[in-house]
Every structure is written in structure tokens, then in C-alpha cells.
Design a protein around this motif. Structure first.
Motif, PDB file in Angstrom:
ATOM      1  N   ARG A  38       0.859  -1.179   0.000  1.00 23.43           N
ATOM      2  CA  ARG A  38       0.000   0.000   0.000  1.00 23.43           C
ATOM      3  C   ARG A  38       0.890   1.221   0.000  1.00 23.43           C
ATOM      4  NH1 ARG A  38      -5.391  -2.094   1.753  1.00 23.43           N
ATOM      5  NH2 ARG A  38      -6.070  -0.123   0.900  1.00 23.43           N
ATOM      6  N   ILE A  39       0.404   2.272  -0.588  1.00 27.48           N
ATOM      7  CA  ILE A  39       1.224   3.468  -0.743  1.00 27.48           C
ATOM      8  C   ILE A  39       0.579   4.659  -0.037  1.00 27.48           C
ATOM      9  CG2 ILE A  39       0.253   4.326  -2.904  1.00 27.48           C
ATOM     10  CD1 ILE A  39       3.379   4.449  -3.701  1.00 27.48           C
ATOM     11  N   SER A  40       1.442   5.516   0.491  1.00 31.23           N
ATOM     12  CA  SER A  40       0.974   6.768   1.084  1.00 31.23           C
ATOM     13  C   SER A  40       1.981   7.854   0.729  1.00 31.23           C
ATOM     14  CB  SER A  40       0.826   6.644   2.601  1.00 31.23           C
ATOM     15  OG  SER A  40       2.064   6.325   3.196  1.00 31.23           O
ATOM     16  N   ILE A  93       6.022   3.137   0.397  1.00 30.57           N
ATOM     17  CA  ILE A  93       5.358   1.855   0.181  1.00 30.57           C
ATOM     18  C   ILE A  93       5.460   1.023   1.461  1.00 30.57           C
ATOM     19  CG2 ILE A  93       5.327  -0.289  -1.135  1.00 30.57           C
ATOM     20  CD1 ILE A  93       6.680   1.257  -3.413  1.00 30.57           C
ATOM     21  N   LYS A  94       4.330   0.557   1.941  1.00 35.40           N
ATOM     22  CA  LYS A  94       4.276  -0.391   3.062  1.00 35.40           C
ATOM     23  C   LYS A  94       4.141  -1.758   2.414  1.00 35.40           C
ATOM     24  CE  LYS A  94       3.145  -2.000   7.286  1.00 35.40           C
ATOM     25  NZ  LYS A  94       3.332  -3.416   7.158  1.00 35.40           N
ATOM     26  N   ILE A  95       5.254  -2.479   2.316  1.00 41.41           N
ATOM     27  CA  ILE A  95       5.284  -3.767   1.618  1.00 41.41           C
ATOM     28  C   ILE A  95       4.605  -4.836   2.471  1.00 41.41           C
ATOM     29  CG2 ILE A  95       6.802  -5.568   0.700  1.00 41.41           C
ATOM     30  CD1 ILE A  95       8.818  -3.287   0.088  1.00 41.41           C
ATOM     31  N   ASN A  96       3.721  -5.620   1.817  1.00 38.13           N
ATOM     32  CA  ASN A  96       3.074  -6.718   2.533  1.00 38.13           C
ATOM     33  C   ASN A  96       3.267  -8.070   1.846  1.00 38.13           C
ATOM     34  OD1 ASN A  96       1.111  -6.677   0.451  1.00 38.13           O
ATOM     35  ND2 ASN A  96      -0.132  -5.227   1.601  1.00 38.13           N
ATOM     36  N   GLU A  97       3.942  -8.061   0.684  1.00 42.21           N
ATOM     37  CA  GLU A  97       4.210  -9.319  -0.014  1.00 42.21           C
ATOM     38  C   GLU A  97       5.405  -9.144  -0.947  1.00 42.21           C
ATOM     39  OE1 GLU A  97       1.857 -12.185  -3.164  1.00 42.21           O
ATOM     40  OE2 GLU A  97       0.677 -11.178  -1.604  1.00 42.21           O
TER      41      GLU A  97
END
Length: 126
Positions: A38-40, A93-97
Motif C-alpha cells: 500500500r502506498i501513502s 510503500i508499506k510492503i506486505n508481499e
């Protein structure tokens, strides 16, 4: 972190959908990484602008991304500006995969890591 131009099409797309995938291919190791997350947007991005080389700052003063190039416009002659333009953006970017494809012989290999699975490495068919 990714630096991007607020005038780009992707910037508008990400405002409507904060899911993102980033691909990185390393030719020498024949490894392709796909990062999902997800991006912020970081609102306080002055320090990132200040740390850019002047040549890197130039592109934020070019015409809008995706605009047809006018051969009469020589962008190499842009006087570098010190003030950060409004179209400069830093995205986090909050990497989750993470998906890794190793292009090996005789068979490719593929590995997955997911935050939801405590980042446990799983080998899957490519």
C-alpha cells in the motif's frame, strides 16, 4: 520510498487506489522481485528534495510526464531551480508481499514471502 511527479497519470491512479506493485529486475543475477503493498504520500518531503543532485532535480521542471516532446524545447538548458516545485512527491510503500522469480537453468525457481504469514519463505512453482 519512490519519488514521482504529481502531474503523472500514476499519481492520480494511486490517489484512487493505494494498492501498488513494484517490479525490480536484476540482470546479472537473473532475479525479478515483485513487491506488493500500500502506498501513502509523505507530506514533509523537503529533506528528500534537498538531498537530490541538481541534475536529478531538473526533471521536475520539465513539461508534464506523457506530454509529446517538442523538438524546439531544449530541456537540457533548464536553469536549475533550488526551490522545490509543487509537483515533487515522495511516496512511501508499506510492503506486505514479496515475490522472487529466479531465472535459473534448467528450471526457474520462485519464492513468496507474505507479511500475513510472518514473512515465512514459501517455494512455489514458477
Amino acid at each position: 520510498l519512490i519519488y514521482t511527479d504529481k502531474r503523472s497519470e500514476k499519481y492520480e491512479d494511486l490517489k484512487n487506489n493505494d494498492n501498488i506493485e513494484v517490479l525490480w529486475l536484476f540482470f546479472r543475477t537473473k532475479s525479478q522481485y515483485r513487491f506488493k503493498g500500500r502506498i501513502s504520500e509523505l507530506k514533509d518531503n523537503d529533506k528528500y528534495w534537498d538531498n537530490l543532485f541538481n541534475r536529478s532535480k531538473d526533471q521536475w521542471f520539465w513539461p508534464s510526464p506523457g506530454k509529446v516532446i517538442d523538438q524546439k524545447n531544449d530541456i537540457s538548458l533548464i536553469d536549475n531551480k533550488l526551490a522545490k516545485p509543487n509537483n515533487f512527491s515522495v511516496l512511501k510503500i508499506k510492503i506486505n508481499e514479496v515475490d522472487l522469480l529466479k531465472l535459473e537453468q534448467p528450471f526457474h525457481k520462485r519464492y513468496l514471502w507474505k507479511e500475513i504469514d510472518n514473512w515465512k519463505c514459501i517455494e512455489v512453482y514458477p
